[in-house]
Design an enzyme around this catalytic site. Structure first.
Site, short mmCIF file in Angstrom:
data_model
loop_
_atom_site.label_atom_id
_atom_site.label_comp_id
_atom_site.label_asym_id
_atom_site.label_seq_id
_atom_site.Cartn_x
_atom_site.Cartn_y
_atom_site.Cartn_z
N GLY A 69 -8.59 4.36 21.82
CA GLY A 69 -7.34 3.62 21.78
C GLY A 69 -7.24 2.77 20.52
O GLY A 69 -8.14 2.78 19.68
N ALA A 95 -9.62 -4.63 1.36
CA ALA A 95 -9.90 -3.81 0.16
C ALA A 95 -9.20 -2.46 0.27
O ALA A 95 -9.73 -1.43 -0.15
CB ALA A 95 -11.40 -3.63 -0.04
N GLU A 107 0.17 -0.22 9.12
CA GLU A 107 0.83 1.08 9.01
C GLU A 107 -0.16 2.23 9.21
O GLU A 107 0.19 3.25 9.79
CB GLU A 107 1.51 1.23 7.65
CG GLU A 107 2.22 2.57 7.50
CD GLU A 107 3.00 2.71 6.21
OE1 GLU A 107 3.29 3.86 5.84
OE2 GLU A 107 3.33 1.69 5.58
N ARG A 108 -1.39 2.07 8.73
CA ARG A 108 -2.39 3.13 8.88
C ARG A 108 -2.68 3.39 10.36
O ARG A 108 -2.77 4.55 10.80
CB ARG A 108 -3.66 2.74 8.13
CG ARG A 108 -4.75 3.80 8.13
CD ARG A 108 -5.82 3.45 7.10
NE ARG A 108 -7.00 4.27 7.26
CZ ARG A 108 -8.05 3.95 8.01
NH1 ARG A 108 -8.05 2.78 8.66
NH2 ARG A 108 -9.08 4.75 8.12
N ARG A 109 -2.82 2.32 11.14
CA ARG A 109 -3.04 2.47 12.58
C ARG A 109 -1.83 3.12 13.26
O ARG A 109 -1.97 3.94 14.17
CB ARG A 109 -3.32 1.10 13.21
CG ARG A 109 -4.77 0.66 13.13
CD ARG A 109 -4.93 -0.82 13.38
NE ARG A 109 -4.62 -1.60 12.19
CZ ARG A 109 -4.23 -2.86 12.21
NH1 ARG A 109 -4.06 -3.48 13.36
NH2 ARG A 109 -3.98 -3.49 11.09
N ARG A 153 0.83 -1.20 0.00
CA ARG A 153 0.00 0.00 0.00
C ARG A 153 0.86 1.25 0.00
O ARG A 153 1.74 1.41 0.84
CB ARG A 153 -0.91 0.00 1.23
CG ARG A 153 -1.97 1.10 1.21
CD ARG A 153 -2.86 0.99 2.43
NE ARG A 153 -3.94 1.96 2.39
CZ ARG A 153 -4.81 2.14 3.38
NH1 ARG A 153 -4.70 1.41 4.48
NH2 ARG A 153 -5.77 3.03 3.27
#
Length: 296
Positions: free
Chosen positions: A73, A131, A93-95, A54
């Site tokens: 959290g 997705a 990675e997004r988190r 991504r």
């Protein structure tokens, strides 16, 4: 060996097969927690994987997730692997980005001992199941497994839990020019639009048609008609009316396409003489065709 086999079988089911449910094991405050459990790792010790599938993250959605993390959290731990003195992200990675924006000093994480190829497969599968990948990112992920890790398309399909035809069709998208791939990546064109446009042989015309399809928001069916009209017009402009093929020749072409599993074109230059063109979409696909022709 048993551990490696279990990891391989788990790939097609995503990270849920490798990550225990939150609360199933007690989350420790440091690295002294049980290896199978959820750890609290310093956020500065964790680094992104530059080769992760991504590449695009929606800033607005990141902001929304950051606000949610401030309030609730991080509900699902990220997955990492040891990398020198720190950790490299396999999935999440997004988190991790949103946690940084929320001002967290630690994030829940699970450390896994996996190879580079296993880490990439896990990241790819997780993004596919969520997705989170656009079609071009998905195709480039498959291409890396083929080119860098030397997997066949069949092996890739098994590892990520997709049909081989899905993998092959995705790889075809990488033959599009950069600007058209950008339209597919940002959602201006769908996979169906892109597959139709691959039938346009001349690059400038393909780019013009892609822009027209995106601007007018044409359906896939309308795009297919537009491509067919373009191909017919191109033949007329070249002053070469395609000779009508006999039923026998048509049957032969259809048989070749069925046996080879790809597009075949037969051009008769004179009675009993001509050329046959066979499409392939990667070196792996070419190798498959050669094995068929050699009857290996």
């Amino acid at each position: 060996m048993v551990k490696a086999d279990m990891q391989k079988r788990a790939l097609g089911r995503g990270l849920s097969a490798l990550i225990p449910q939150a609360g199933a094991t007690g989350a420790g405050k440091g690295e002294q927690a049980p290896k199978a459990g959820v750890l609290k790792l310093p956020i500065e010790s964790i680094h992104r994987d530059k080769d992760q599938p991504r590449t695009y993250f929606d800033e607005e959605k990141l902001k929304e997730l950051s606000e949610s993390i401030k309030a609730q959290g991080v509900l699902q731990p990220i997955l990492v692997r040891k990398d020198g003195d720190g950790y490299r992200i396999i999935a999440g990675e997004r988190r991790w980005r949103a946690s940084q924006a929320a001002g967290l000093k630690e994030v829940p994480a699970i450390v896994r001992d996996v190879t580079e190829v296993q880490a990439f497969e896990l990241a790819l599968v997780e993004n596919l199941q969520r997705a989170d990948l656009n079609p071009i990112e998905e195709a480039e992920g498959y291409k890396r497994l083929v080119d860098e890790f030397k997997l066949t398309q069949e092996q890739v399909s098994v590892r990520v839990g997709k049909e081989r035809s899905t993998v092959a069709n995705a790889l075809r998208l990488l033959a599009l020019p950069t600007d058209v791939k950008g339209m597919v990546a940002d959602g201006s064109l769908s996979m169906g639009h892109a597959r139709a446009l691959l039938g346009v042989p001349r690059l400038p015309e393909l780019q013009n048609l892609a822009k027209q399809v995106a601007d007018k928001k044409l359906s896939v069916r309308d795009t297919e008609r537009l491509v067919q009209q373009s191909r017919s017009s191109g033949k007329k402009d070249a002053g070469k009316a395609a000779p009508k093929q006999s039923p026998q020749v048509k049957a032969l072409v259809e048989e070749l396409q069925r046996r080879l599993g790809t597009k075949v074109r037969l051009t008769e230059r004179s009675p009993g003489k001509g050329t046959i063109e066979v499409d392939f979409f990667s070196y792996d696909d070419l190798d498959r065709l050669l094995k068929l022709l050699r009857k290996e």
